[in-house]
Each structure stands twice: as structure tokens, then as C-alpha cells.
Design an enzyme around this catalytic site. Structure first.
Site, PDB file in Angstrom:
ATOM      1  N   PRO A 140       0.784  -1.247   0.000  1.00  0.00           N
ATOM      2  CG  PRO A 140       0.185  -0.810   2.227  1.00  0.00           C
ATOM      3  CD  PRO A 140       0.944  -1.795   1.352  1.00  0.00           C
ATOM      4  CD  GLU A 141       4.695   0.039   1.589  1.00  0.00           C
ATOM      5  OE1 GLU A 141       5.114  -0.483   2.634  1.00  0.00           O
ATOM      6  OE2 GLU A 141       3.948  -0.574   0.798  1.00  0.00           O
ATOM      7  CB  ILE A 142       2.276   3.915  -4.441  1.00  0.00           C
ATOM      8  CG1 ILE A 142       3.737   3.835  -4.881  1.00  0.00           C
ATOM      9  CG2 ILE A 142       1.482   4.840  -5.368  1.00  0.00           C
ATOM     10  CD1 ILE A 142       3.935   3.543  -6.346  1.00  0.00           C
ATOM     11  CG  LEU A 144      -0.311   4.625   3.034  1.00  0.00           C
ATOM     12  CD1 LEU A 144       0.440   3.642   3.923  1.00  0.00           C
ATOM     13  CD2 LEU A 144      -1.434   5.291   3.820  1.00  0.00           C
TER      14      LEU A 144
END
Length: 268
Positions: A140-142, A144
Site C-alpha cells: 500500500p505504500e504508494i 500513502l
């Protein structure tokens, strides 16, 4: 600080299999800075252990890991750090994944429930992954407003190739179910629900029955060849993360996550 890990040695053929259990007892197994330190020390504790050939890393029964703990007080203090302090703090994650990748022992991850973000970063630093049929991964990093760091992109690239790596990382909301992860090459074995650990232990016992020195030398050779250029490819991880963490999109991504709403990104 509470200990989040237990280490058991002496399993399998000639007692050559060890088990590291990472379980915070909260059902999500988030990676706080303290958890990252403990996982790093756990990996390093095997440096002079010639009696262990295989290490099985398992999470809780409901989750391998939910990734970096956005609610942890130490983690949230990043917002007020200057760039120098932030860069030092951001080295905790890559230090942890590197410690697991560089272990002489063969490493196997047993994944139940979900494996998200930093959990995926840890999993792809291992030699093998076993995943329960009803489990899933997500990066999910992108979503966030961050980059996928901890030197994970080259590791994923080796496993699943460029298009799948882009798909997994850029489509941040996309769950990758076990069957798909297996098809992609992100995991090596799929187990029945609740039996990822048993399946990982069966694989560990097969490996532990092989000549220990030849196994260790083979791992080292394969890793040196496969990862020779990874530092070149990912040396900017920390600085990209530090830069991304200063953006309005990152603030919006984290705020939307904590407020359980859809983020609105503006490229700033």
C-alpha cells in the site's frame, strides 16, 4: 520494551531447524521501530550458529504482518525530525531486511492471514515463502504517498519480473491472493488455511537433511549473482522515502488512512 519474538532451536533432522515467531498478540503484527530492531537482532543472532541450517519465520495465526506501524509514537515522531535524523531512522527497515537476506541459513516465511507493506518487504528478503490459501499480500505504500523502500523493489523484480512488480506496487489497493502470488512466483508453496507453518516446517526438514556446508555455499553463490546490482538499483530508497515523506500527498495519504476515507492526491 516488550519482546515480540521467540526463538526455538533444535527442530528437525539433527536439530538443524530453528523457528522464529514474531507475534505481538494484537492480530495485526505491525512493524514498529522496536519490532524492526528486534527482528534485526533475531537474524543477527544466527551469525555464528553452525548448528542451524534452516530458519522458519512465522507471524501470528491471523497475520504475518500489517507492515509499518503508522500509529506507533516513535514512528509518528518522524514528522518532527530534521532530515538527518529522519534518514538515520529510515535505515531501520532496510537494515532489518538486509539482515534476513544475508543470513547464512536458508530462510522460509510461513504466512497466514495478511502480509502488507513492510511485511511483504520482509517476506521477499527470505529464501522461500509458504502462504495459506486464504491469505493475501498487499503493497500500500504508494497509496500513502510513499515509495516502496527497504530495497524491496529489486527483490520483487527478481521474483516476479518488471510488469508484475509495477502492478503489485503501483496498484496499491490491489490484494494479491495466495493463488495469484503463487502463479506470479511471489510465493513458492500454497498451504491449506492454518497450515502454512506445518508446510514450511516440512520444507525446512527436507532442506535440513541436505549437507549443511553445500547448502550454505549454494545460497551464497545464488544470492551474490542474483543481487549483485541491487545496491545500485536501490541506494536511493532512503532518500526517496525522506523526500516523499515531506510531500503534501504523503500527509494526505496517511490522514486518509487514519480517517478511513479515500485520499485526494494532487502531485505536490
Amino acid at each position: 520494551m516488550a519482546g515480540f519474538l521467540t526463538i526455538e532451536k533444535g527442530h528437525g533432522p539433527e536439530g538443524r531447524v530453528a523457528v522464529v515467531r514474531f507475534d505481538r498478540g494484537d492480530g495485526i503484527n505491525a512493524l514498529s521501530p522496536e519490532a524492526l530492531r528486534q527482528l534485526t537482532e533475531a537474524a543477527r543472532s544466527f551469525e555464528d550458529d553452525s548448528g542451524t541450517s534452516v530458519v522458519v519465520l512465522t507471524g501470528g495465526t491471523k497475520a504475518f504482518s500489517a507492515g509499518f506501524d503508522l500509529k506507533d509514537p516513535e514512528g509518528r515522531s518522524r514528522k518532527s525530525m530534521d532530515i538527518g535524523a529522519l534518514r538515520r531512522h529510515l535505515k531501520l527497515g532496510p537494515r532489518m531486511t538486509r539482515a534476513w537476506q544475508e543470513m547464512e541459513q536458508i530462510t522460509i516465511g510461513a504466512i497466514e492471514g495478511f502480509c502488507i507493506g513492510g511485511g511483504v518487504a520482509l517476506a521477499v528478503a527470505l529464501d522461500f515463502r509458504v502462504m495459506a490459501r486464504d491469505a493475501h499480500m498487499r503493497v500500500p505504500e504508494i497509496g500513502l504517498g510513499m515509495n516502496m523502500s527497504w530495497q524491496s523493489v529489486p527483490r520483487m523484480l527478481h521474483l516476479i519480473g518488471p510488469a508484475r512488480t509495477k502492478q503489485a506496487v503501483i496498484l496499491a489497493d490491489q490484494r494479491i491472493p495466495a493463488a495469484e502470488a503463487h502463479q506470479w512466483g511471489l510465493v513458492e508453496e500454497v498451504a491449506e488455511p492454518g497450515h502454512a507453518f506445518d508446510t514450511a516446517m516440512a520444507l525446512a526438514e527436507k532442506i535440513a537433511a541436505q549437507p549443511p556446508l553445500a547448502v550454505a555455499m549454494t545460497k551464497l553463490t545464488v544470492n551474490r549473482l542474483a543481487y549483485a546490482l541491487d545496491d545500485l538499483a536501490s541506494h536511493m530508497d532512503v532518500d526517496q522515502f525522506a523526500l516523499a515523506s515531506r510531500t503534501e500527498d504523503h500527509k494526505e495519504g496517511v490522514a486518509a488512512f487514519l480517517e478511513r476515507r479515500k485520499p485526494r492526491f494532487k502531485g505536490s
